[in-house]
Design a protein around this motif. Structure first.
Motif, PDB file in Angstrom:
ATOM      1  N   ARG A 367      47.713  32.193  69.950  1.00 31.69           N
ATOM      2  CA  ARG A 367      47.962  32.861  71.232  1.00 31.69           C
ATOM      3  C   ARG A 367      48.250  31.870  72.355  1.00 31.69           C
ATOM      4  N   GLU A 368      47.708  30.674  72.242  1.00 28.69           N
ATOM      5  CA  GLU A 368      47.928  29.671  73.302  1.00 28.69           C
ATOM      6  C   GLU A 368      49.319  29.064  73.228  1.00 28.69           C
ATOM      7  N   VAL A 369      50.001  29.311  72.109  1.00 28.43           N
ATOM      8  CA  VAL A 369      51.347  28.768  71.939  1.00 28.43           C
ATOM      9  C   VAL A 369      52.342  29.782  72.494  1.00 28.43           C
ATOM     10  N   LYS A 370      53.377  29.288  73.187  1.00 31.82           N
ATOM     11  CA  LYS A 370      54.411  30.202  73.683  1.00 31.82           C
ATOM     12  C   LYS A 370      55.433  30.427  72.566  1.00 31.82           C
ATOM     13  N   TRP A 371      55.629  31.699  72.186  1.00 34.29           N
ATOM     14  CA  TRP A 371      56.530  32.033  71.078  1.00 34.29           C
ATOM     15  C   TRP A 371      57.894  32.473  71.597  1.00 34.29           C
ATOM     16  N   THR A 372      58.956  31.891  71.032  1.00 33.13           N
ATOM     17  CA  THR A 372      60.325  32.320  71.346  1.00 33.13           C
ATOM     18  C   THR A 372      61.048  32.627  70.051  1.00 33.13           C
ATOM     19  N   PRO A 373      61.599  33.825  69.846  1.00 29.62           N
ATOM     20  CA  PRO A 373      61.419  35.019  70.683  1.00 29.62           C
ATOM     21  C   PRO A 373      59.976  35.544  70.568  1.00 29.62           C
ATOM     22  N   GLY A 374      59.530  36.208  71.625  1.00 31.83           N
ATOM     23  CA  GLY A 374      58.141  36.637  71.702  1.00 31.83           C
ATOM     24  C   GLY A 374      57.656  37.484  70.540  1.00 31.83           C
ATOM     25  N   HIS A 375      58.569  38.309  69.993  1.00 36.04           N
ATOM     26  CA  HIS A 375      58.125  39.243  68.950  1.00 36.04           C
ATOM     27  C   HIS A 375      57.736  38.535  67.647  1.00 36.04           C
ATOM     28  N   GLU A 381      50.428  37.371  63.865  1.00 32.14           N
ATOM     29  CA  GLU A 381      49.256  38.209  64.087  1.00 32.14           C
ATOM     30  C   GLU A 381      48.979  39.086  62.858  1.00 32.14           C
ATOM     31  N   ASN A 382      50.034  39.699  62.316  1.00 32.16           N
ATOM     32  CA  ASN A 382      49.868  40.549  61.133  1.00 32.16           C
ATOM     33  C   ASN A 382      49.356  39.759  59.944  1.00 32.16           C
ATOM     34  N   TRP A 383      49.923  38.592  59.776  1.00 25.12           N
ATOM     35  CA  TRP A 383      49.538  37.776  58.623  1.00 25.12           C
ATOM     36  C   TRP A 383      48.069  37.360  58.736  1.00 25.12           C
ATOM     37  N   ILE A 384      47.675  36.929  59.941  1.00 19.96           N
ATOM     38  CA  ILE A 384      46.269  36.527  60.120  1.00 19.96           C
ATOM     39  C   ILE A 384      45.357  37.729  59.873  1.00 19.96           C
ATOM     40  N   GLY A 385      45.820  38.894  60.326  1.00 15.27           N
ATOM     41  CA  GLY A 385      45.014  40.103  60.178  1.00 15.27           C
ATOM     42  C   GLY A 385      44.790  40.517  58.733  1.00 15.27           C
ATOM     43  N   GLY A 553      76.901  32.169  67.469  1.00 14.36           N
ATOM     44  CA  GLY A 553      76.929  33.217  66.456  1.00 14.36           C
ATOM     45  C   GLY A 553      75.845  34.273  66.537  1.00 14.36           C
ATOM     46  N   ALA A 554      74.735  33.967  67.189  1.00 11.36           N
ATOM     47  CA  ALA A 554      73.648  34.942  67.237  1.00 11.36           C
ATOM     48  C   ALA A 554      72.670  34.571  68.334  1.00 11.36           C
ATOM     49  N   ALA A 555      71.935  35.582  68.787  1.00  7.86           N
ATOM     50  CA  ALA A 555      70.864  35.328  69.747  1.00  7.86           C
ATOM     51  C   ALA A 555      69.757  34.577  69.019  1.00  7.86           C
ATOM     52  N   THR A 556      69.043  33.752  69.744  1.00  5.84           N
ATOM     53  CA  THR A 556      67.984  32.945  69.155  1.00  5.84           C
ATOM     54  C   THR A 556      66.947  33.836  68.448  1.00  5.84           C
ATOM     55  N   MET A 622      69.364  27.209  78.740  1.00  7.36           N
ATOM     56  CA  MET A 622      68.830  26.102  77.944  1.00  7.36           C
ATOM     57  C   MET A 622      67.299  26.073  78.029  1.00  7.36           C
ATOM     58  N   GLU A 623      66.783  26.330  79.233  1.00  6.14           N
ATOM     59  CA  GLU A 623      65.325  26.332  79.395  1.00  6.14           C
ATOM     60  C   GLU A 623      64.682  27.399  78.516  1.00  6.14           C
ATOM     61  N   GLN A 624      65.407  28.497  78.306  1.00  2.08           N
ATOM     62  CA  GLN A 624      64.849  29.585  77.490  1.00  2.08           C
ATOM     63  C   GLN A 624      65.368  29.545  76.054  1.00  2.08           C
ATOM     64  N   TYR A 625      66.021  28.466  75.694  1.00  3.40           N
ATOM     65  CA  TYR A 625      66.557  28.282  74.341  1.00  3.40           C
ATOM     66  C   TYR A 625      67.547  29.376  73.960  1.00  3.40           C
ATOM     67  N   GLN A 626      68.282  29.888  74.973  1.00  2.00           N
ATOM     68  CA  GLN A 626      69.305  30.904  74.683  1.00  2.00           C
ATOM     69  C   GLN A 626      70.654  30.204  74.611  1.00  2.00           C
ATOM     70  N   PHE A 627      70.887  29.569  73.466  1.00  5.93           N
ATOM     71  CA  PHE A 627      72.064  28.717  73.336  1.00  5.93           C
ATOM     72  C   PHE A 627      73.363  29.513  73.355  1.00  5.93           C
ATOM     73  N   ASP A 628      73.324  30.724  72.850  1.00  3.35           N
ATOM     74  CA  ASP A 628      74.523  31.565  72.868  1.00  3.35           C
ATOM     75  C   ASP A 628      74.911  31.895  74.308  1.00  3.35           C
ATOM     76  N   ARG A 629      73.897  32.209  75.121  1.00  2.00           N
ATOM     77  CA  ARG A 629      74.153  32.555  76.520  1.00  2.00           C
ATOM     78  C   ARG A 629      74.712  31.354  77.287  1.00  2.00           C
ATOM     79  N   GLY A 630      74.167  30.188  77.040  1.00  2.00           N
ATOM     80  CA  GLY A 630      74.630  28.987  77.726  1.00  2.00           C
ATOM     81  C   GLY A 630      76.083  28.679  77.398  1.00  2.00           C
TER      82      GLY A 630
END
Ligand SMILES: [Zn+2]
Ligand SMILES: [Zn+2]
Length: 864
Positions: A367-375, A381-385, A553-556, A622-630
């Motif tokens: 949880r302390e790690v920032k996940w990209t993409p968030g989902h 979480e499911n795997w740990i559960g 080619g695709a969203a991150t 770039m800050e949000q790692y959205q390379f397609d958008r950049g």
């Protein structure tokens, strides 16, 4: 002195890319341990050295390289290490194949040596691909998990977790692959659908349905549901196992599904995970009927030595002979298989080594790690559960990190090495001291080796400088980039190990990328024949085009389909931008310009305002790692704003010796400079090539551009100017005029814009007058236009007379025509939409054409 500016006419990636790869020095990408810049350590995935750096790896590495290059330009001290996760079964299998041996034909050390040789050769091949793709790897931080420097750390980590109670050994049921002859972890079990038979047979008077009759010898109980009326009062009695004759108890258990088969099930050690629960719950006996090679043990009596499949057939035929097999029904089943070889796994009770899983502490760190993409966090979480068993880390293989432990031959006490003696193989070395308990020097070395994930799950500790003693100086790393297919393994195990060994999260962020699919939308596989290698693409279009495909080619986080069209589009974009850069450089060198010249003309201010917006957009992406958008923003700016609009608008000024030419040159210079820098992470060779004609030094050492010229006024006015020019050009075209033909006099009626430094006049070859209001514009009724499609059918022979009558109407009636009109004494109805009256516009008493652009009126008085 500035560098040569004239670019060749065409861009040749095949010449340019290898040339820069030869000029760039590895040292430029080294992480500097003495630097005072903020650190940015990337915990890169160590690929398995198969010899081929496949497109999935290459895609993943593109993301990493975009980040590494961007962060360097943003002033970070970046570490982009390259690891190799060497150990494992595929290499063992390959070595057996190459040398025509099995692992038992040669001494363990000799076999390991063969594996190491193959691995080193494979790593050599893959390094070449990494270089060819232009990845800015920090080769001073390369690590190879099979080499002593690394596996020493794996062994230290093992001993530390053993000392802290995280690692223990125990006899416990584990997933076992009888083909690979090793235990495997839950994360390595792949589930596959299989067609099988459900066999109903008479089990001492009770009907039992089973898919695994070969486990009859391992039957330790029969279970029924406590409320199943068919079996009331039966619990506690004993039954005799058919064919084998041993007695087993009947137990009742809520977990039995009365609707499945006959509602009575046999519990075997072990058919599946449920058997393991029942076995523990009811404290049943353990009967091992299948051994590590998948053969029946002496427990199976006359079936001993048979493979389990053969035993199944033999038992079914014996059941038939005895008349106890009642019927067989086909059944669709999901079977757990070995992820490497697809053999159905067996559950066996074995003495194995385990890592204790503490879900809460892993969850807290995750949880302390920032996940990209968030989902993607949900997958973790499911795997740990759903963690039920601890992580089995021992493997019964050879090419792996040895478990550094001995056992006293006399008293069985575990003897551990001292850290200074690591790394070691306990099967070939002796401990430095006798048994602590009985003083014996007779020891047995542990033959089991460690799961490969035990090596790779300390990659982050390794790259942050862990030596086994103190806290790693660079820990935690800033980011972990990886695929979503290894969230349950690599991400999970890394968090677990980081928490166990340091008490902290391993990284600040994790960036999860998708998988690469074939052109047909399916996972790439040999059998589908849809595999494409990065080499093949680079050969045809260059690595910068490949890298742009990966970005665009695709969203991150989404899976990405390979598509030649995207690669071709990237290559076309390069050609376009090359032509633009070439034009700009030609203009800039044609005559000296003042780099400090004030940017005054509206078009120039507009370009810089649009550039500033693009810099903001790309930076945010770039800050949000959205390379397609950049990349999309860069392409739109280059193509639409710069090439199609700005350059077309200012060409005339650039060709002139008007003093305001300096303003355009400066705007262009700033723009192409910033574009090169922003393109550098995506297309490092291409950007470097243009940049080298622009100024001294490498673009990869330049700073990331700042969004300098926020100028909302110029943005708004410039948008209007660009639109006006484009609409008037369209008018010119519609009038059949060549684009450079003289147009005449154009008057723009607008209070929003009152001048453009002459750009529009030059662009349109017209004289332009700017009017703040429409006072000078006169209107008068013009020609009457008849709609013959209405008039013809409605009035037939009266048509001509009708039109004459309309022309004779007084002006006020023309704008609101009467319902009927008089033709030679007859009242004739006026059909709807039969005519309309045009309006003529005049400026200074001369008729003009009128164009409306939004709310702006433009008049054109064509050249006589
Ligand atoms: Zn296997
Ligand atoms: Zn002893």
């Amino acid at each position: 002195m500035s560098p040569p500016k004239d670019l060749p006419k065409n861009y040749h990636f095949a010449e340019v890319e290898p040339r820069w790869q030869g000029i760039w020095r590895d040292e430029d990408n080294y992480f500097d341990r003495t630097s005072s810049l903020p650190q940015f350590v990337i915990d890169t995935p160590p690929p398995y050295p198969t010899g081929t750096f496949h497109i999935g790896n290459a895609f993943n590495w593109c993301y990493i390289d975009f980040i590494a290059r961007y962060k360097r330009m943003k002033g970070y001290n970046v570490m982009f290490p390259q690891g190799w996760d060497c150990h494992g079964l595929p290499t063992e299998v390959k070595v057996e194949e190459i040398h025509g041996i099995t692992k038992n034909d040669v001494p363990r050390e000799k076999f390991r040596e063969m594996c190491r040789e193959l691995t080193i050769a494979n790593i050599g091949k893959m390094r070449l691909t990494l270089r060819r793709l232009g990845f800015s790897v920090d080769w001073s931080n390369e690590y190879i998990t099979m080499l002593p420097a690394y596996y020493k750390k794996t062994q230290i980590s093992f001993l530390k977790m053993l000392a802290s109670g995280y690692i223990y050994q125990s006899e416990h049921p584990v997933n076992f692959c009888t083909r690979c002859e090793t235990a495997i972890a839950f994360a390595e079990v792949a589930y596959e659908p299989r067609e099988t038979f459900l066999n109903y047979f008479d089990f001492d008077g009770v009907e039992i349905a089973t898919t695994r009759p070969e486990l009859l010898a391992a039957c330790v109980a029969v279970a029924v549901h406590p409320e199943d009326e068919r079996y009331t009062g039966i619990s506690g009695r004993h039954l005799t196992v058919p064919i084998f004759g041993h007695k087993v108890p009947i137990v009742s258990d809520e977990a039995v599904d009365p609707a499945f088969g006959s509602g009575a099930v046999m519990i075997c050690t072990f058919g599946d995970k449920q058997d393991v629960f029942w076995w523990k719950q009811h404290q049943l006996e353990l009967r091992k009927a299948i051994d590590r090679q998948g053969r029946m043990t002496p427990v199976a009596g006359k079936y001993e030595g048979k493979k389990s499949g053969e035993c199944r057939e033999a038992i079914l035929s014996d059941m038939k002979a005895l008349g106890i097999l009642r019927r067989q029904e086909p059944l669709e089943q999901r079977v757990g298989t070995c992820w490497r070889c697809k053999t159905p796994i067996e559950i066996m009770s074995e003495r194995q080594w385990f890592v204790k899983i503490v879900p809460d502490e892993i969850m807290k760190a995750a949880r302390e790690v920032k996940w990209t993409p968030g989902h993607m966090f949900l997958r973790m979480e499911n795997w740990i559960g759903q963690m039920e068993w601890d992580w089995c880390i021992s493997r019964q293989r050879i090419f792996a990190t040895p478990i550094p432990v001995w056992f006293c031959r006399e008293c069985g006490t575990m003897i551990l090495p001292e850290e200074k003696d690591l790394p070691l193989d306990p099967t070939t070395t002796k401990p430095g001291h006798p048994c602590n308990k009985c003083g014996s020097t007779e020891v047995v070395g542990e033959e089991d080796v460690l799961d490969t994930w035990m090596d790779s799950s300390i990659s982050v500790l390794n790259v942050t400088g862990w030596d086994g003693t103190r806290a790693p100086p660079l820990f935690p790393a800033q980011i972990r980039p990886q695929g979503h297919d290894i969230i349950r393994t690599w991400a999970f195990y890394t968090i677990l190990r980081a928490v166990a060994l340091t008490g902290k999260r391993p990284w600040d962020e994790i960036l999860v990328n998708g998988m690469v699919l074939g052109e047909d939308g399916f996972k790439m596989s040999k059998s589908r024949g849809n595999i494409i290698s990065p080499e093949e693409i680079v050969e045809q279009y260059g690595s910068d085009a490949f890298r742009q495909w990966a970005a665009a080619g695709a969203a991150t986080g989404s899976d990405i389909m390979f598509n030649w069209n995207d690669v071709i589009a990237a290559s076309r974009f390069q050609t376009k931008l090359w032509n633009v850069a070439r034009f700009i450089l030609l203009q800039l060198e044609k005559s000296e310009f003042n780099h400090e010249a004030p940017v005054t003309a509206l078009a120039d201010r507009w370009l810089l305002a649009r550039l500033a917006e693009t810099v903001s957009e790309v930076t945010e992406a770039m800050e949000q790692y959205q390379f397609d958008r950049g990349l999309k923003a860069l392409r739109e700016f280059s193509w639409n704003v710069l090439a199609d609009n700005y350059i077309e608008l200012v060409k005339g000024r650039l060709y002139s010796d008007d003093p305001s030419r300096d303003s355009a040159c400066r705007a262009l210079w700033e723009t192409i400079d910033a574009l090169c820098r922003m393109m550098a992470p995506y297309a490092p060779h291409f950007s470097e090539e243009i940049y080298s004609h622009l100024r001294e030094g490498s673009v990869h050492k330049a700073a990331w551009p700042e969004a300098l010229h926020s100028d909302p006024e110029a943005r708004e006015k410039g948008d209007l100017l660009v639109r006006l020019v484009s609409e008037i050009r369209r008018f010119k075209h519609e009038q059949g005029l060549a684009l450079n033909a003289p147009l005449g006099k154009v008057t723009v009626f607008s209070s929003r814009i009152n001048g453009d430094g002459g750009d529009m006049a030059r662009a349109l070859n017209a004289s332009i007058e700017w009017c703040a209001d429409t006072g000078a514009l006169e209107k008068r009724p013009g020609e009457i236009v008849f709609n013959m499609a209405v008039i013809g059918p409605a009035l037939r022979k009266d048509a001509k007379a009708f039109m004459d009558a309309v022309r004779a109407l007084p002006p006020d009636l023309l704008s609101s025509p009467p319902a009927a009109i008089d033709i030679g004494g007859r009242h004739v109805g006026v059909p709807a939409h039969s005519f309309s009256q045009q309006t003529d516009y005049l400026v200074g008493g001369t008729r003009v054409d009128l164009i409306t652009v939004g709310d702006v009126i433009v008049t054109v008085q064509k050249h006589p």
